[in-house]
Design a protein around this motif. Sequence first.
Motif, PDB file in Angstrom:
ATOM      1  N   UNK A 197      10.041  -9.714 -16.944  1.00  0.00           N
ATOM      2  CA  UNK A 197       8.806  -8.979 -16.705  1.00  0.00           C
ATOM      3  C   UNK A 197       7.643  -9.861 -16.280  1.00  0.00           C
ATOM      4  N   UNK A 198       7.721 -11.154 -16.575  1.00  0.00           N
ATOM      5  CA  UNK A 198       6.530 -11.976 -16.405  1.00  0.00           C
ATOM      6  C   UNK A 198       6.347 -12.516 -14.983  1.00  0.00           C
ATOM      7  N   UNK A 199       7.422 -13.021 -14.377  1.00  0.00           N
ATOM      8  CA  UNK A 199       7.224 -13.736 -13.126  1.00  0.00           C
ATOM      9  C   UNK A 199       8.093 -13.172 -12.005  1.00  0.00           C
ATOM     10  N   UNK A 200       9.358 -13.566 -11.965  1.00  0.00           N
ATOM     11  CA  UNK A 200      10.232 -13.151 -10.881  1.00  0.00           C
ATOM     12  C   UNK A 200      11.241 -12.139 -11.395  1.00  0.00           C
ATOM     13  N   UNK A 201      11.354 -11.026 -10.706  1.00  0.00           N
ATOM     14  CA  UNK A 201      12.293  -9.996 -11.125  1.00  0.00           C
ATOM     15  C   UNK A 201      13.710 -10.544 -11.130  1.00  0.00           C
ATOM     16  N   UNK A 202      14.419 -10.358 -12.237  1.00  0.00           N
ATOM     17  CA  UNK A 202      15.798 -10.821 -12.323  1.00  0.00           C
ATOM     18  C   UNK A 202      16.752  -9.892 -11.577  1.00  0.00           C
ATOM     19  N   UNK A 203      16.285  -8.710 -11.220  1.00  0.00           N
ATOM     20  CA  UNK A 203      17.091  -7.769 -10.453  1.00  0.00           C
ATOM     21  C   UNK A 203      16.303  -7.327  -9.214  1.00  0.00           C
ATOM     22  N   UNK A 204      16.171  -8.210  -8.223  1.00  0.00           N
ATOM     23  CA  UNK A 204      15.349  -7.876  -7.050  1.00  0.00           C
ATOM     24  C   UNK A 204      16.013  -6.818  -6.190  1.00  0.00           C
ATOM     25  N   UNK A 205      15.186  -6.100  -5.455  1.00  0.00           N
ATOM     26  CA  UNK A 205      15.657  -4.996  -4.629  1.00  0.00           C
ATOM     27  C   UNK A 205      15.275  -5.212  -3.175  1.00  0.00           C
ATOM     28  N   UNK A 206      16.259  -5.064  -2.265  1.00  0.00           N
ATOM     29  CA  UNK A 206      15.957  -5.025  -0.840  1.00  0.00           C
ATOM     30  C   UNK A 206      15.320  -3.682  -0.516  1.00  0.00           C
ATOM     31  N   UNK A 207      14.599  -3.642   0.616  1.00  0.00           N
ATOM     32  CA  UNK A 207      13.870  -2.433   0.968  1.00  0.00           C
ATOM     33  C   UNK A 207      14.214  -1.974   2.380  1.00  0.00           C
ATOM     34  N   UNK A 208      14.205  -0.670   2.552  1.00  0.00           N
ATOM     35  CA  UNK A 208      14.312  -0.047   3.872  1.00  0.00           C
ATOM     36  C   UNK A 208      13.076   0.819   4.068  1.00  0.00           C
ATOM     37  N   UNK A 209      12.383   0.607   5.172  1.00  0.00           N
ATOM     38  CA  UNK A 209      11.183   1.374   5.495  1.00  0.00           C
ATOM     39  C   UNK A 209      11.465   2.265   6.704  1.00  0.00           C
ATOM     40  N   UNK A 210      10.983   3.484   6.645  1.00  0.00           N
ATOM     41  CA  UNK A 210      11.069   4.417   7.769  1.00  0.00           C
ATOM     42  C   UNK A 210       9.694   5.032   7.967  1.00  0.00           C
ATOM     43  N   UNK A 211       9.241   5.084   9.203  1.00  0.00           N
ATOM     44  CA  UNK A 211       7.896   5.596   9.468  1.00  0.00           C
ATOM     45  C   UNK A 211       7.915   6.478  10.706  1.00  0.00           C
ATOM     46  N   UNK A 212       6.966   7.409  10.731  1.00  0.00           N
ATOM     47  CA  UNK A 212       6.789   8.311  11.868  1.00  0.00           C
ATOM     48  C   UNK A 212       5.305   8.551  12.054  1.00  0.00           C
ATOM     49  N   UNK A 213       4.898   8.761  13.291  1.00  0.00           N
ATOM     50  CA  UNK A 213       3.482   8.975  13.556  1.00  0.00           C
ATOM     51  C   UNK A 213       3.250   9.700  14.863  1.00  0.00           C
ATOM     52  N   UNK A 214       2.030  10.156  15.019  1.00  0.00           N
ATOM     53  CA  UNK A 214       1.625  10.847  16.241  1.00  0.00           C
ATOM     54  C   UNK A 214       0.194  10.456  16.568  1.00  0.00           C
ATOM     55  N   UNK A 215      -0.119  10.420  17.859  1.00  0.00           N
ATOM     56  CA  UNK A 215      -1.462  10.078  18.293  1.00  0.00           C
ATOM     57  C   UNK A 215      -1.921  10.948  19.442  1.00  0.00           C
ATOM     58  N   UNK A 216      -3.242  11.162  19.491  1.00  0.00           N
ATOM     59  CA  UNK A 216      -3.830  11.973  20.570  1.00  0.00           C
ATOM     60  C   UNK A 216      -5.057  11.247  21.114  1.00  0.00           C
ATOM     61  N   UNK A 217      -5.134  11.114  22.442  1.00  0.00           N
ATOM     62  CA  UNK A 217      -6.228  10.413  23.101  1.00  0.00           C
ATOM     63  C   UNK A 217      -7.011  11.388  23.978  1.00  0.00           C
ATOM     64  N   UNK A 218      -8.336  11.326  23.825  1.00  0.00           N
ATOM     65  CA  UNK A 218      -9.223  12.141  24.658  1.00  0.00           C
ATOM     66  C   UNK A 218     -10.421  11.296  25.050  1.00  0.00           C
ATOM     67  N   UNK A 219     -10.487  10.978  26.342  1.00  0.00           N
ATOM     68  CA  UNK A 219     -11.540  10.113  26.865  1.00  0.00           C
ATOM     69  C   UNK A 219     -11.581   8.800  26.086  1.00  0.00           C
ATOM     70  N   UNK A 220     -12.708   8.505  25.404  1.00  0.00           N
ATOM     71  CA  UNK A 220     -12.827   7.245  24.667  1.00  0.00           C
ATOM     72  C   UNK A 220     -12.338   7.345  23.218  1.00  0.00           C
ATOM     73  N   UNK A 221     -11.803   8.465  22.837  1.00  0.00           N
ATOM     74  CA  UNK A 221     -11.470   8.717  21.443  1.00  0.00           C
ATOM     75  C   UNK A 221      -9.955   8.820  21.251  1.00  0.00           C
ATOM     76  N   UNK A 222      -9.514   8.356  20.074  1.00  0.00           N
ATOM     77  CA  UNK A 222      -8.096   8.491  19.730  1.00  0.00           C
ATOM     78  C   UNK A 222      -7.962   8.781  18.239  1.00  0.00           C
ATOM     79  N   UNK A 223      -7.065   9.711  17.926  1.00  0.00           N
ATOM     80  CA  UNK A 223      -6.757  10.070  16.551  1.00  0.00           C
ATOM     81  C   UNK A 223      -5.274   9.793  16.300  1.00  0.00           C
TER      82      UNK A 223
END
Length: 291
Positions: free
Chosen positions: A217-243
Amino acid sequence: VEFVAGALWEPISGWRIGVTMKTPYTQEGDSDVRSYRQGPNRRVNVSGEDASLEGGPPGDPWNTYDIWAGNMSTVFGDSFDPDAIGADPARGIFWDARGHVTSRLRIPWRVGFGSSYRRGRWTVAADAYWSQWSASYQTLRYAREVTGVFMNQDITAPGDFLDTWEVGLGGRFEPTPAWSLCLGTRYVPTHRKNGGTTRYLFPNHKDAIPAVAVGGASFTSAKPLDQILASAGAGYTWRRHRWDVAVQFRYNIPIDEGQDPLEGRISAWSIAAGIGYTISLGPRGGGRALD
């Protein structure tokens, strides 16, 4: 000081190859510290006398504060100030020390490679990063060590961690000049060793303090876990603006807690979301923010 360098090459139209490098650097911090500890509290015995005299007057082998002072002298050695005891028997202070500590955290080398290809409305990309975690460390060093109070400490040392390679793959689709949709995934292996690392936490006090497992618990996990990341996104641009809006799912690959499957498994997951807004103030507004 960290230096970041990179290069980008486009051998043919739409295909880009890049490399980036981040040099290692050390984060340092300096702090003034104080250690205050209290000895036996003032007590009153049935005769109404100070408990400090119970067992014998000052100088008697059984005097409470004399015994306490002797114990502390054994712990602190020559650094112990016996005058800190007895000056105020009602408070029972036996140690009040001040010092200065310097902390250091070594951030490792990072080298990355990537490539992307754009054809019409589609863009695909892949990258890989190498991190030299095996050379990383974190230490505490005191201007003056006091055994049991101010002790130089190796929180992590070179060799405690493993070098890692992380890889990512993603794509973007633009159904219209204003809209863009993104999807990606990344594999992030842990840089921590399974089972932790056993060594001396306080390098200058091996005889007084036993080996401490840098794990649990104190320093380094004795049972470390690998990670998988998944992401999704959307964007909209209008003139000088983007969301932009995006969501990320982080999944820690489960592992067995012990040899016996009945002991259970360790796993974790999380979801994060975010929104963003960008405005272009340059002379040529209206461009895609992700280009």
